[in-house]
Design a protein around this motif. Structure first.
Motif, PDB file in Angstrom:
ATOM      1  N   UNK A 186       0.812  -1.224   0.000  1.00  0.00           N
ATOM      2  CA  UNK A 186       0.000   0.000   0.000  1.00  0.00           C
ATOM      3  C   UNK A 186       0.845   1.274   0.000  1.00  0.00           C
ATOM      4  N   UNK A 187       2.022   1.233   0.630  1.00  0.00           N
ATOM      5  CA  UNK A 187       2.796   2.465   0.832  1.00  0.00           C
ATOM      6  C   UNK A 187       4.208   2.385   0.266  1.00  0.00           C
ATOM      7  N   UNK A 215      -0.597   8.270   7.552  1.00  0.00           N
ATOM      8  CA  UNK A 215      -0.449   9.282   8.601  1.00  0.00           C
ATOM      9  C   UNK A 215       0.879  10.026   8.482  1.00  0.00           C
ATOM     10  N   UNK A 216       1.649   9.729   7.443  1.00  0.00           N
ATOM     11  CA  UNK A 216       2.994  10.271   7.258  1.00  0.00           C
ATOM     12  C   UNK A 216       3.929   9.854   8.381  1.00  0.00           C
ATOM     13  N   UNK A 217       3.635   8.718   8.994  1.00  0.00           N
ATOM     14  CA  UNK A 217       4.533   8.146   9.983  1.00  0.00           C
ATOM     15  C   UNK A 217       5.482   7.166   9.307  1.00  0.00           C
ATOM     16  N   UNK A 218       6.688   7.061   9.860  1.00  0.00           N
ATOM     17  CA  UNK A 218       7.696   6.175   9.280  1.00  0.00           C
ATOM     18  C   UNK A 218       7.340   4.712   9.521  1.00  0.00           C
ATOM     19  N   UNK A 355      13.527  14.884   3.490  1.00  0.00           N
ATOM     20  CA  UNK A 355      14.452  15.125   4.592  1.00  0.00           C
ATOM     21  C   UNK A 355      14.887  13.791   5.171  1.00  0.00           C
ATOM     22  N   UNK A 356      15.916  13.803   6.017  1.00  0.00           N
ATOM     23  CA  UNK A 356      16.429  12.559   6.594  1.00  0.00           C
ATOM     24  C   UNK A 356      15.768  12.222   7.920  1.00  0.00           C
ATOM     25  N   UNK A 357      14.774  12.970   8.332  1.00  0.00           N
ATOM     26  CA  UNK A 357      14.172  12.716   9.629  1.00  0.00           C
ATOM     27  C   UNK A 357      13.614  11.301   9.723  1.00  0.00           C
ATOM     28  N   UNK A 358      13.162  10.756   8.596  1.00  0.00           N
ATOM     29  CA  UNK A 358      12.589   9.411   8.602  1.00  0.00           C
ATOM     30  C   UNK A 358      13.602   8.393   9.123  1.00  0.00           C
ATOM     31  N   UNK A 359      14.794   8.429   8.552  1.00  0.00           N
ATOM     32  CA  UNK A 359      15.804   7.455   8.943  1.00  0.00           C
ATOM     33  C   UNK A 359      16.537   7.868  10.215  1.00  0.00           C
TER      34      UNK A 359
END
Length: 414
Positions: A186-187, A215-218, A355-359
Motif C-alpha cells: 500500500x505504501x 499518517x505520514x509516519x515512518x 528530509x532525513x528525519x525518517x531514517x
C-alpha cells in the motif's frame, strides 16, 4: 574495493622515517627500536589497457641498509604463515589443556627447529584467537537462522534470505515480516535508504529500508545487515528486497548520495526516480565549503520552485558570487543537480520525505537499542522491538484520529 586500481607501488619495509614523538621523561614503556632508514628501494607496477596484465614499469633495487641474512628470512613477517594443519594440531592440544607456549615448543621440535617451523609464538596465538572468533560468529549465525526458522513457522509470510562468502561466513542478510510486506503493498511507492548508520557488529553496517504511511509516519519495510558498502552488496539487498515485495518496484528512491548505492539503483531498479536528502546536501556543503551564507543559499535553492532555466541562471550567479566555481563539491553538485534541485524534480512523487528525519529517528533508536548487543540474534530482536513500538504508536495515532473525528450519525462515516 570501489574503482579500478591502475598503479601499485611496493616499497621496502624500511621506507621513510618514524614520526618523532615528544620524549616524555616518565614514559612507562621504552621506545621501540628505530627500524626505518628512509630506504628508497621500490617497484612500481601498472596495468595495461589491452589485457589487464600487470607489468613492472619502474624498479629501484638499491637499499641503504644491510639486508636480512638467509638464516633470518624465515622470521620476516611476509614469510611467516601458520598452516591449517598446524592450527588443527594446536587446537587439539589446546582442547586437552596444553598451553600455547608448550604447543609452540612441540611444533618447533616436530619441525626440527625455529627456522623450519614457519612462524613465531605470536603468529600461533593470533591464529588460535581468530579461530575462536570465527567459532563465536558461526555460533551466533546458527542461533539467528534457528530464530528465523521459528519466525517462519509462526508467520507464514515472513521473508528472510542471506548469503555467505567463500569461507562460509555470513555476508549479507535481509528480512521482512508479513506486516512490513503488506505495508509495502500500500505504501511502497517511495522507499528511503540511509547508509550513514554504522553499527560495529563484526564490522557490519545495518540498513533499514523505510517509507511513510497515510499518517505520514515512518514504517519499516525491511532491514538488512550488509558485509560492506559496495555496489555488489547494495545490489544484493535491492534484488532480494524486490523478491520479498513480489517484484513491485518503487516509483522513487531517496538516499544519502552514496555513489555505490547510486550505481546499485541504476542497475537493479533503473526506472525508479532517484533523489538525494536535503539534510546530507546541506551538511556536506557546510563541511566542505565552510560558509554559512553559502549553505543557507544552497539550501534555499534546493527547494525553490523555479524552471530548470531559472535554476541554472541562479545557480551560476550564486557560484560566481561566492567564488566557488572550481570547488570539487560545487562542480559535483552542479553535474548532479537533477538529483536534488526541486526545479529538476517537479512532477515526481516523493511522499514529502526528502528530509532525513525518517531514517534519523530510526537510527537514533538503533543507537540506543543496540548499545550493549553482542550477537546477531540480540541485534535482530532489538530491531524487531523497535519496529513493534513504531506499530504501537501507529495504532495510537489511528485511535486518536477516530476520537477527534467521530462518525456522522446519519451516514455512519467519519
Amino acid at each position: 574495493m570501489e574503482g579500478n586500481v591502475k598503479t601499485q607501488e611496493f616499497c621496502c619495509s624500511k621506507e621513510g622515517f618514524r614520526v618523532s614523538k615528544v620524549n616524555i621523561v616518565d614514559r612507562q614503556r621504552a621506545h621501540t627500536p628505530v627500524t626505518r632508514t628512509g630506504c628508497k628501494a621500490r617497484v612500481l607496477v601498472t596495468t595495461t589497457n589491452s589485457n589487464d596484465q600487470w607489468v613492472i614499469s619502474k624498479s629501484y633495487q638499491k637499499h641503504n641498509h644491510a639486508l636480512c641474512t638467509p638464516a633470518m628470512t624465515p622470521f620476516m613477517h611476509s614469510n611467516r604463515v601458520v598452516s591449517k594443519a598446524d592450527i588443527d594440531e594446536a587446537t587439539t592440544l589446546k582442547e586437552v589443556g596444553v598451553g600455547t607456549s608448550q604447543v609452540m615448543n612441540y611444533l618447533t621440535q616436530q619441525a626440527g627447529g625455529y627456522h623450519n617451523v614457519g612462524f613465531i609464538h605470536k603468529d600461533l596465538y593470533n591464529a588460535l584467537q581468530r579461530g575462536k572468533v570465527k567459532e563465536i560468529v558461526d555460533g551466533n549465525v546458527n542461533a539467528l537462522i534457528a530464530y528465523f526458522d521459528y519466525k517462519k513457522h509462526d508467520d507464514r509470510e515472513f521473508f528472510m534470505t542471506y548469503s555467505v562468502d567463500e569461507s562460509g561466513v555470513l555476508y549479507n542478510l535481509i528480512w521482512s515480516d508479513s506486516t512490513s510486506r503488506s505495508d509495502y503493498t500500500y505504501f511502497g511507492d517511495v522507499i528511503v535508504f540511509d547508509t550513514t548508520y554504522k553499527y560495529n557488529l563484526y564490522g557490519r553496517p545495518i540498513m533499514p529500508i523505510v517509507g511513510v504511511n497515510h499518517h505520514h509516519n515512518t514504517i519499516v519495510f525491511a532491514t538488512a545487515i550488509i558485509a560492506d558498502e559496495t555496489s555488489q552488496s547494495f545490489e544484493w539487498v535491492l534484488q532480494n528486497f524486490l523478491e520479498a515485495m513480489m517484484n513491485k518496484s518503487p516509483i522513487s528512491v531517496v538516499t544519502d548520495g552514496d555513489r555505490a548505492m547510486q550505481r546499485a539503483i541504476k542497475s537493479v531498479i533503473p526506472y525508479a526516480k532517484h533523489i538525494l536528502y536535503y539534510w546530507h546536501l546541506s551538511r556536506n556543503a557546510q563541511a566542505n565549503i565552510g560558509d554559512l551564507k553559502f549553505t543557507a543559499v544552497f539550501s534555499k535553492y534546493m527547494v525553490s520552485w523555479w524552471t530548470t532555466e531559472e535554476f541554472d541562471i541562479q545557480w551560476r550567479s550564486v557560484v560566481s558570487e561566492f567564488n566557488v566555481q572550481k570547488h570539487p563539491l560545487v562542480i559535483d553538485k552542479g553535474n548532479t543537480r537533477h538529483l536534488w534541485a526541486q526545479a529538476y524534480l517537479s512532477g515526481h512523487f516523493f511522499a514529502n520525505i526528502r528530509s532525513t528525519q525518517r531514517c534519523e529517528s530510526i537510527n537514533a533508536s538503533l543507537a540506543i537499542a543496540l548499545k550493549h548487543k553482542k550477537t546477531y540474534l540480540d541485534v535482530v530482536r532489538a530491531i524487531e522491538d523497535g519496529i513493534s513500538r513504531m506499530r504501537m504508536n501507529e495504532l495510537k495515532a489511528d485511535y486518536l484520529s477516530s476520537i477527534r473525528s467521530p462518525p456522522d450519525h446519519k451516514t455512519g462515516r467519519p
